[in-house]
Design an enzyme around this catalytic site. Structure first.
Site, PDB file in Angstrom:
ATOM      1  N   THR A 200      31.246 -13.473  -6.576  1.00  0.00           N
ATOM      2  CA  THR A 200      30.356 -12.333  -6.378  1.00  0.00           C
ATOM      3  C   THR A 200      31.117 -11.021  -6.267  1.00  0.00           C
ATOM      4  OG1 THR A 200      28.798 -11.349  -4.779  1.00  0.00           O
ATOM      5  CG2 THR A 200      30.436 -12.847  -3.900  1.00  0.00           C
ATOM      6  N   ASP A 201      30.433  -9.915  -6.596  1.00  0.00           N
ATOM      7  CA  ASP A 201      31.045  -8.604  -6.427  1.00  0.00           C
ATOM      8  C   ASP A 201      31.219  -8.232  -4.962  1.00  0.00           C
ATOM      9  OD1 ASP A 201      28.359  -8.208  -5.781  1.00  0.00           O
ATOM     10  OD2 ASP A 201      27.993  -6.706  -7.341  1.00  0.00           O
ATOM     11  N   GLU A 202      30.546  -8.949  -4.059  1.00  0.00           N
ATOM     12  CA  GLU A 202      30.605  -8.592  -2.644  1.00  0.00           C
ATOM     13  C   GLU A 202      31.985  -8.797  -2.025  1.00  0.00           C
ATOM     14  OE1 GLU A 202      27.281  -9.497  -0.133  1.00  0.00           O
ATOM     15  OE2 GLU A 202      26.026  -9.981  -1.851  1.00  0.00           O
TER      16      GLU A 202
ATOM     17  N   LYS B   3      33.453 -16.149   0.388  1.00  0.00           N
ATOM     18  CA  LYS B   3      33.603 -16.220  -1.069  1.00  0.00           C
ATOM     19  C   LYS B   3      34.976 -15.705  -1.498  1.00  0.00           C
ATOM     20  CE  LYS B   3      31.125 -17.339  -3.817  1.00  0.00           C
ATOM     21  NZ  LYS B   3      30.921 -18.674  -4.466  1.00  0.00           N
TER      22      LYS B   3
END
Length: 330
Positions: free
Chosen positions: A127-129, A156
């Site tokens: 994820t971009d998070e 992540k």
């Protein structure tokens, strides 16, 4: 070719499985897919109904942290597409343990088994998070430093680093993909788009965090799965690829689009206290995926959102039974 898809009964994993078996992706017609899914609250066998009778599909109900089970299931597979994850930021703020267990420990169990059993490719779906909050302009490239702000994002990021370490230390063929916010059908009604749609279609109010100015980049789940598939077949070992939708919207603007699509006005919106550590903006530079993988989003956001709204209108039988489970997670 045999592919193990973890979390294959979830939102992204089931889309990948359906598209693979339908021949919409690059795998050959004789591909065989094994789904390994714990069927937590967000896992749903109904997401696989369209391919349930396909003899090329095998479903295994189980936990990726179960070392013995993973060692039984994995041998004979050519690749792992690792979608299984605890992914709801709000829940990670009050219950980080499950996120660390599944996203970190579970990933390591899979990596160990993939190395032991000689799996040819391991795709870590991320994820971009993991990058934290972007500035008001610009977009992250794959070499940007990781700076996660929520327990979910930290778990992540940890999983990504473990996967890349397996490549660098042991030579495991690992590719990492990081995507922007997904939307589309079969999305469990806890994330913004399905939460707002299911509530508005029932004539209920929706909660908008803070001032609604948080910016997200939106990617249709089918485009995401094409990117995952291209990384599976064409990605370079040890590389990270960004899959961004290219449609940045403040949450307030997206809320307005959903209100309009459901025939409601702003009187249906409750402005609620902002989430702790709420990232202001995410933005991915996807040039590397375009250049190396030949990937680009193909679903226009306006069209994709309209199709998503229509899907939720027509599939109450899918989401209505999930509302109680969704409420228990918030």
């Amino acid at each position: 070719m045999r592919i193990l898809v973890t979390g294959g009964a979830g939102f992204i994993g089931s889309q990948f499985v359906r598209d693979t078996l339908a021949g919409r992706l690059l795998s050959p017609p004789d591909v065989r897919v094994t789904v390994l899914d714990k069927l937590t609250y967000a896992g749903n066998r109904a997401n696989l109904d369209a391919v349930a009778g396909d003899p090329r599909l095998t479903f295994v109900h189980g936990d990726i942290t179960d070392v013995r089970l993973v060692d039984e299931v994995l041998p004979g597979h050519d690749a792992v597409v690792h979608c299984a994850a605890e992914s709801h930021v709000d829940r990670s703020l009050t219950g980080a343990h499950d996120f660390v267990t599944t996203n970190v420990l579970g990933t390591q169990v899979l990596l160990d088994a993939a190395r032991t059993h000689g799996v040819g490719r391991f795709v870590q779906v991320s994820t971009d998070e993991v990058y934290g909050s972007a500035g008001p302009t610009g977009a992250w490239t794959e070499d940007a430093p990781l700076a996660p702000n929520s327990p979910y994002a930290a778990s992540k990021a940890s999983a990504d680093l473990l996967a890349l370490a397996q490549h660098r230390t042991h030579g495991l063929d690992v590719v990492v993909t990081r995507c922007s916010n997904n939307y589309g059908p079969h999305h469990f009604p806890e994330k913004l788009v399905p939460l707002f749609l299911t509530r508005l279609l029932d004539g209920r109010r929706v909660p908008l965090y803070g001032d609604g100015s948080h910016v997200r980049d939106w990617l249709h789940v089918a485009d995401h799965c094409r990117g995952i598939d291209l990384a599976l077949h064409r990605g370079r070992p040890g590389e990270v690829y960004h899959l961004g939708g290219g449609t940045e919207l403040p949450n307030k603007e997206l809320c307005g689009l959903l209100l309009e699509a459901c025939g409601h006005g702003w009187d249906m919106v409750d402005h609620v206290e902002d989430r702790k550590g709420h990232d202001r903006r995410y933005a991915l530079n996807s040039a590397k995926a375009r250049t190396e993988l030949g990937w680009t989003p193909t679903v226009p956001f306006t069209e994709g959102l309209a199709d998503t709204v229509q899907w939720y209108r027509e599939n109450r039988s899918w989401w209505e039974p999930l509302l109680e489970r969704a409420a228990l997670t918030r």
